[in-house]
Write an enzyme that holds these catalytic residues in place. Structure first.
Site, PDB file in Angstrom:
ATOM      1  N   GLU A   1      41.385  45.548  35.264  1.00 47.74           N
ATOM      2  CA  GLU A   1      41.773  44.885  34.013  1.00 47.74           C
ATOM      3  C   GLU A   1      40.499  44.793  33.193  1.00 47.74           C
ATOM      4  O   GLU A   1      39.592  44.038  33.526  1.00 47.74           O
ATOM      5  CB  GLU A   1      42.361  43.501  34.332  1.00 47.74           C
ATOM      6  CG  GLU A   1      43.370  43.048  33.294  1.00 47.74           C
ATOM      7  CD  GLU A   1      42.697  42.666  32.006  1.00 47.74           C
ATOM      8  OE1 GLU A   1      42.649  43.508  31.085  1.00 47.74           O
ATOM      9  OE2 GLU A   1      42.211  41.545  31.918  1.00 47.74           O
TER      10      GLU A   1
ATOM     11  N   GLU B   1      34.707  46.038  22.105  1.00 42.01           N
ATOM     12  CA  GLU B   1      34.959  44.660  22.528  1.00 42.01           C
ATOM     13  C   GLU B   1      33.678  43.845  22.393  1.00 42.01           C
ATOM     14  O   GLU B   1      32.664  44.172  23.008  1.00 42.01           O
ATOM     15  CB  GLU B   1      35.458  44.634  23.978  1.00 42.01           C
ATOM     16  CG  GLU B   1      35.996  43.282  24.376  1.00 42.01           C
ATOM     17  CD  GLU B   1      36.583  43.255  25.774  1.00 42.01           C
ATOM     18  OE1 GLU B   1      36.006  43.875  26.678  1.00 42.01           O
ATOM     19  OE2 GLU B   1      37.626  42.588  25.967  1.00 42.01           O
TER      20      GLU B   1
ATOM     21  N   LYS C   1      34.093  38.369  45.387  1.00 37.83           N
ATOM     22  CA  LYS C   1      32.764  38.347  44.771  1.00 37.83           C
ATOM     23  C   LYS C   1      32.968  37.809  43.356  1.00 37.83           C
ATOM     24  O   LYS C   1      33.342  38.537  42.453  1.00 37.83           O
ATOM     25  CB  LYS C   1      32.163  39.758  44.749  1.00 37.83           C
ATOM     26  CG  LYS C   1      30.632  39.815  44.680  1.00 37.83           C
ATOM     27  CD  LYS C   1      30.004  39.147  43.468  1.00 37.83           C
ATOM     28  CE  LYS C   1      29.957  40.059  42.261  1.00 37.83           C
ATOM     29  NZ  LYS C   1      29.428  39.343  41.051  1.00 37.83           N
TER      30      LYS C   1
ATOM     31  N   CYS D   1      39.988  38.421  27.395  1.00 41.43           N
ATOM     32  CA  CYS D   1      40.334  39.846  27.271  1.00 41.43           C
ATOM     33  C   CYS D   1      41.411  40.021  26.229  1.00 41.43           C
ATOM     34  O   CYS D   1      41.569  41.084  25.651  1.00 41.43           O
ATOM     35  CB  CYS D   1      40.886  40.389  28.570  1.00 41.43           C
ATOM     36  SG  CYS D   1      39.923  39.973  29.956  1.00 41.43           S
TER      37      CYS D   1
HETATM   38  C1  UN1 Z   1      41.747  37.146  30.401  1.00 43.41           C
HETATM   39  O1  UN1 Z   1      41.201  36.900  29.352  1.00 43.41           O
HETATM   40  O2  UN1 Z   1      41.213  37.927  31.208  1.00 43.41           O
HETATM   41  O3  UN1 Z   1      46.875  35.290  28.030  1.00 43.41           O
HETATM   42  C2  UN1 Z   1      42.998  36.510  30.850  1.00 43.41           C
HETATM   43  C3  UN1 Z   1      45.804  34.708  28.102  1.00 43.41           C
HETATM   44  C4  UN1 Z   1      45.449  33.995  29.385  1.00 43.41           C
HETATM   45  C5  UN1 Z   1      44.811  34.923  30.356  1.00 43.41           C
HETATM   46  C6  UN1 Z   1      43.681  35.709  29.793  1.00 43.41           C
HETATM   47  N1  UN1 Z   1      46.641  33.418  29.956  1.00 43.41           N
HETATM   48  O4  UN1 Z   1      45.006  34.698  27.186  1.00 43.41           O
END
Ligand code: UN1
Length: 502
Positions: A252, A387, A177, A286
């Site tokens: 995550e 965040e 999804k 993230c």
């Molecule tokens: C994400 O933002 O969920 O290390 C992953 C990094 C990328 C992956 C980010 N290779 O910023």
């Protein structure tokens, strides 16, 4: 671009199909606000069909030798390579990131597919001696079943590959999804998987929104594994719904990642690292550096350099080679990010630059926000705790490494961290003491490579990791096997224990 020039479908059992309800939603180009494509708005009925297809396919896919499954992934990687430029261009439209980064996103999917293809010839278990004679012990990895994968829009090709490549090589089947903001990329992704030879039903895609399609997938009793990347509150919801069937849940959930800049740092390098990690992907990673913890001895100089760099960045559509910072994903994101600018000002932080949507010329049609830097931020302020997922970073002054580490750790998240220093002792202390799943030394907080575990401590997740070998633990069950070839009953813990003489 014509309005909604394309029509996308779900992919179930190898067929492209509409939602049972016939309802649709649109994918929007964030740089222009125009509709790019129309997709089915799926609900529980569509999820049911997709899960049934995946369940049926599991019975044959799990028996395909893992090296063969790996070969399909390798073909997929080659197809991604062939399509890299086309996919990057499409990504710059549908998701908004600049071309170089979009190419990197596709490359990450290629790398993960190649890595996991190789895993088809490893998938190592263990053999180990038995405590009894004429007995053989081993443990092997077995697939779990149907994996429900819910993926975000910020890495629309890379993250589906992070989840699907290991899931598939381990012998699971998948219902994906994808985020409702990037359905066209997800459709291209599965189309290429099918072209690479993934059999019908092994990968299925159900488009739509979390509240109907996502929730139905997480709740479905025949989906024993859920892997989710996204917002913390959604992760909590996923966990609660999945708990009814005691599912494996991999989460995550992002971070509030800090770069520490010590007084002995190479400041120009640190500024480059901050700019890349705070404003790359328009701050929508993230792993983005949304806090910069700076030694007071270099605080003023760093501020000056960072503001100059931020103000020199060109905003524009991702597909324009001249663009440094693309749009954010949608109008709601602009509002959320701008809301946090207000929060920071109310809290008494000093706005050094940015702090407003960018609306000049054609930018006005899209969802653009200026790179934003706050200074004099207290580690407890909301802009230093929550965040924001946009191009906003917060400078926090400190007096020494201990205070820096305390500030860095004083949040609920624990994904990525970084320290700029030339002192090896400080670097090693930071590597040990920063409570994050990832720590960089003399680099920003972004840039994870696919063969190392990826994930975080504390409320960034629930203890699992994806990528690297660690990913295999999410997508397999350990089975321990004991083969007794002694021809008699041998009781562990009893027959092999020396009895004291009577
Ligand atoms: C994400 O933002 O969920 O290390 C992953 C990094 C990328 C992956 C980010 N290779 O910023």
């Amino acid at each position: 671009m014509a309005v909604a020039e394309r029509t996308g479908r779900n992919f179930i059992g190898g067929e492209w199909v509409d939602a049972a309800s016939g309802e649709t939603f649109e994918s929007i180009v964030p740089a222009t606000g125009e509709a790019l494509a129309t997709f089915p708005r799926s609900g529980p009925e569509d999820v049911e069909r997709a899960v049934a297809a995946a369940r049926e396919a599991f019975e044959t896919w799990r028996l395909v030798p893992a090296p063969k499954r790996g070969e399909i992934l390798l073909r997929f990687a080659r197809l991604l390579e062939d399509e890299k430029d086309e996919l990057a261009e499409l990504m710059s439209r549908e998701m908004g990131k600049v071309l170089a980064e979009a190419g990197g996103d596709v490359q990450e999917a290629i790398d993960m597919s190649v890595y996991m293809a190789g895993e088809g010839r490893r998938l190592f278990g263990h053999t180990t001696p038995s405590e009894l004679p004429d007995k053989f012990n081993m443990s092997v990895r077995l697939p779990v079943g149907v994996v429900g994968a819910i993926t975000p829009w910020n890495f629309p090709i890379a993250i589906p590959a992070w989840k699907l490549a290991p899931a598939l090589v381990c012998g699971n089947t998948v219902v994906l999804k994808p985020a409702e903001d990037t359905p066209l990329l997800a459709s291209r992704f599965v189309e290429l998987l099918a072209d690479a030879g993934v059999p019908p039903g092994v990968v299925n895609v159900v488009h739509g929104f979390g509240e109907d399609a996502g929730e139905a997938l997480v709740a479905h009793p025949d989906v024993p594994v859920i892997t989710f990347t996204g917002h913390r509150t959604t992760g909590i919801r996923v966990t609660k719904v999945a708990a009814d069937h005691l599912k494996h849940v991999h989460l995550e959930l992002g971070g509030k990642n800090a770069i520490i800049v010590m007084d002995d740092a190479d400041l120009d390098l640190a500024v480059e690292g901050i700019v890349w990690s705070a404003f790359g992907t328009t701050g929508q990673r993230c792993t983005a550096a949304s806090r910069v913890i700076v030694h007071r001895a270099v605080y003023d100089e760093l501020q000056r350099k960072l503001v100059a760099a931020a103000e020199g960045m060109r905003l524009g559509p991702g597909w324009d080679e001249a663009t440094d910072v693309g749009p954010v994903i949608n109008r709601g994101a602009v509002e959320k990010i701008h809301g946090y600018t207000g929060v920071g000002q109310d809290e008494g932080a000093k706005l050094l630059t940015g702090g407003e949507p960018a609306t000049e010329g054609d930018l006005e049609k899209g969802f653009f926000y200026r790179p934003t830097v706050f200074a004099d931020v207290d580690p407890q302020m909301r802009i230093a705790q929550e965040e924001i997922f946009g191009p906003t970073t917060a400078l926090i002054p400190v007096d020494d490494l201990d205070e820096a580490v305390r500030a860095a750790n004083g949040i609920r998240y624990g994904l990525s961290s970084s320290i700029f220093t030339r002192d090896v002792n400080r670097a090693f202390r930071a590597m040990r003491d920063l409570q994050t799943g990832i720590t960089y030394v003399n680099a920003g907080t972004t840039g994870a490579e696919v063969h190392l575990p990826f994930g975080g401590t504390k409320e960034t997740g629930n203890g699992h990791r994806e990528a690297g070998q660690a990913a295999l633990d999410v997508f397999t069950e350990w089975k321990s096997i004991y083969v007794d070839y002694s021809g008699k009953l041998q009781r562990a813990q009893i027959d092999n224990v020396e009895r004291p003489a009577p």
